[in-house]
Design an enzyme around this catalytic site. Sequence first.
Site, PDB file in Angstrom:
ATOM      1  N   ARG A  41       0.796  -1.221   0.000  1.00 27.35           N
ATOM      2  CA  ARG A  41       0.000   0.000   0.000  1.00 27.35           C
ATOM      3  C   ARG A  41       0.826   1.267   0.000  1.00 27.35           C
ATOM      4  O   ARG A  41       0.560   2.171  -0.764  1.00 27.35           O
ATOM      5  CB  ARG A  41      -0.931  -0.002   1.224  1.00 27.35           C
ATOM      6  CG  ARG A  41      -1.993   1.080   1.189  1.00 27.35           C
ATOM      7  CD  ARG A  41      -2.889   1.017   2.415  1.00 27.35           C
ATOM      8  NE  ARG A  41      -3.482  -0.287   2.592  1.00 27.35           N
ATOM      9  CZ  ARG A  41      -4.211  -0.635   3.648  1.00 27.35           C
ATOM     10  NH1 ARG A  41      -4.400   0.234   4.618  1.00 27.35           N
ATOM     11  NH2 ARG A  41      -4.734  -1.840   3.743  1.00 27.35           N
ATOM     12  N   HIS A  87      -7.845  -5.248  -7.659  1.00 25.31           N
ATOM     13  CA  HIS A  87      -7.674  -4.433  -6.443  1.00 25.31           C
ATOM     14  C   HIS A  87      -8.998  -4.374  -5.674  1.00 25.31           C
ATOM     15  O   HIS A  87      -9.805  -3.452  -5.885  1.00 25.31           O
ATOM     16  CB  HIS A  87      -7.215  -3.024  -6.843  1.00 25.31           C
ATOM     17  CG  HIS A  87      -6.580  -2.241  -5.735  1.00 25.31           C
ATOM     18  ND1 HIS A  87      -5.362  -2.566  -5.193  1.00 25.31           N
ATOM     19  CD2 HIS A  87      -6.999  -1.148  -5.057  1.00 25.31           C
ATOM     20  CE1 HIS A  87      -5.051  -1.706  -4.240  1.00 25.31           C
ATOM     21  NE2 HIS A  87      -6.037  -0.830  -4.139  1.00 25.31           N
ATOM     22  N   TYR A 131     -18.260  10.944 -15.245  1.00 24.75           N
ATOM     23  CA  TYR A 131     -18.183  12.096 -16.149  1.00 24.75           C
ATOM     24  C   TYR A 131     -16.850  12.199 -16.877  1.00 24.75           C
ATOM     25  O   TYR A 131     -16.728  12.977 -17.816  1.00 24.75           O
ATOM     26  CB  TYR A 131     -18.402  13.397 -15.366  1.00 24.75           C
ATOM     27  CG  TYR A 131     -19.759  13.498 -14.717  1.00 24.75           C
ATOM     28  CD1 TYR A 131     -20.924  13.401 -15.464  1.00 24.75           C
ATOM     29  CD2 TYR A 131     -19.877  13.687 -13.347  1.00 24.75           C
ATOM     30  CE1 TYR A 131     -22.168  13.488 -14.869  1.00 24.75           C
ATOM     31  CE2 TYR A 131     -21.115  13.782 -12.737  1.00 24.75           C
ATOM     32  CZ  TYR A 131     -22.257  13.677 -13.504  1.00 24.75           C
ATOM     33  OH  TYR A 131     -23.480  13.759 -12.905  1.00 24.75           O
TER      34      TYR A 131
END
Length: 748
Positions: A41, A87, A131
């Site tokens: 991470r 993931h 978008y």
Amino acid sequence: MAMSSDDDLPAPLPPSMTSEPLSRAIGERYLTYALSTIMHRALPDARDGLKPVHRRILFAMRELKLTSTGGFRKSAKISGDVMGNYHPHGDAAIYDAMARLAQDFAMRYPLVNGQGNFGNIDGDNPAASRYTEARLASPSEALLEGLAENAVDYRPNYDGTLEEPIVLPAAFPNLLANGASGIAVGMATNIPPHNLDELVQACLAMIAKPGLSDEDLVALIPGPDFPTGGVIVEPAENILEAYRTGRGAFRLRARWEREDLGRGQWQIVVTEIPYQVQKSKLIERLAEVIQTRKVPALADVRDESADDIRIVLEPKSRTIDPEMLMGMLFKNSDLELRFSMNMNVLIDGRVPKVCSLKEVLRAFLDHRREVLLRRSQHRMDKIDARLEVLEGYIIAFLNLDRVIEIIRYEDEPKAMLIKEFELSDAQAEAILNMRLRSLRKLEEMELRRERDALYEERSALEDLLASESRQWKAIGSELKEIAKKFGKATELGKRRTSFAEAGEVEEVPIEAMIEREPITVILSKMGWVRAMKGHNALDAEVKFKDGDGPMFAMHAETTDRIVIMGANGRAYTVLGANLPGGRGMGEPVRLMVDLPNEAEVTHLLLPKAGEKYLLASSDGDGFVCPGEEMIAQTRSGKQLLNLRGAARTAVCARIGGDHVACVGQNRKLLVFPLNELPEMARGKGVRLQKYKDGGLSDATTFTLADGLSWKDPAGRTRTELDLSEWIGKRASAGRMAPRGFPRDNTFT
């Protein structure tokens, strides 16, 4: 004694459960979590410079065939594929990570091409993933090149249904090119971005000379190259030490220029701001600097930015030095910051280590060599397979009629072909799978030409695999190709951050940034302060609020530091230029300094360097204080008199003379030499006069030869020359004041 029954024994645990100490259980689980955070991470891999989430995003986009020259796909589709296939975390986190890869103000070499609102340097967030659209950028294709050629190892994804690369082939040192940051358990990383062309030149130098010194390496990579530009003012020796140890910091300043407006007027225009500074927050901070008058020379700030950065800073006066003004702004705002570097990375994807610049580049080069060997071996295996098939085709061409006959009439043509022509299983299978239309292409010359070319290529690959020098030469050629695509000759590769020499920001006196003008300072009984322009008569009539009236008035200048003495023994400082104008009633002084409501103002003075003041409390304790020690640097003021109980500040008077005269509330007067008082910056002091009841009313200093003066009740000045009756030792009681001494027990 009763025997215990079996019911008293603890029940046995089910077979699926075990018992262990809590500390061990918690320790093992926390260690597992810490390792997961570090490896999966927070810390990037030194080889490709990526964390798992970024690697998975690029790999998923490759699987979706989103090339840099192809079409865009919805970001929601991309983040959904990454989450579903590789993931298993929140899609919002994945989208945020992908959006950052597309931000040209965050990434020196963006790895994603974004279409739509992906955020801006003001700190605005990207639009929702439904978008926006994205595809791979050209640099990310260089990172992915070689995945189809067994360049790296793969591992199963989280549910075992697919495979993902452990590391990307990485054709350039992305870790340093784009930088990285992250916080793990007990460790963190923060790596600035660098110029790719300089990194390539450094790699080539390390290939040519493996023992390259740190000095030579830093000569090729003089420092970071931030996407937002700016000017690095860190000394070269500090940069060298940071790269040698892997830890350090870089002072980064905004880029600015003086813009002439004609007729002697000018303004400062900031065109580049430091890395990771949000422009909107910077403007807010500059506005706060103006409001709090921390930089009095700055009059206004305007944001005139469009696609580029343009922040306009207006000075209060054209006589101000621009360099001095910017020096103060560098100190009081984010126009200058220190970017801390901590090159804590995963070596071989496993071991976290703080690496030097040379170690990071060595890890990349070693990775590239391994990728080259694996790709070369993969190509050799492909050539061997093709050569085997070609040999079979040539045999089939030379015996075409017999091959057709066998295929047409034999029940098991494959076995017959193998037996008759001594073919391998793969060769026989290739001949059988050949279409009839391919027979017209089966020309011996073409087959032999292809075979000879493959043998030549295979020989070159064998030489490459056998020679380390050839391998490094091939890696150097690959790096030079990268430099052509993304180097300094391209718009993307030009260095954006420059270097300049600058010491520590000097402490510029605030007085130097203020136009010196005379003012009359007025402080009312209710604590309202204002500054009238010019030196007006101190007894001139001035308007006050209803119920308010004058308490202090004094002449000063805008550059003066005015000290307000509180009854609590603290001295508060305000700058003359920061006082409100005299057009209105002024402002409450408690808005300008942190004077408690229960502590009233007792004195208003203008201490100068070299002057000394007599400070005394109502208890009759006091000392001599240098004027420069009375200046406070913060709103909370500076404690001068240490008071106990109900004591308050009684005297704060400039010293002029060689003797002290003090009078108590009991009207007893005492005169003693000034040298009996200690000089100190803070404290309780020593006893001035002894009292049975009451305390100190007033004290002053004077020259004994000139006598002691005061105003009588009629307003006439009276001077007593013979003071032998009242001269005594410090801390004695004194004698009753002479006839005509003021009834309010003060000398003024």
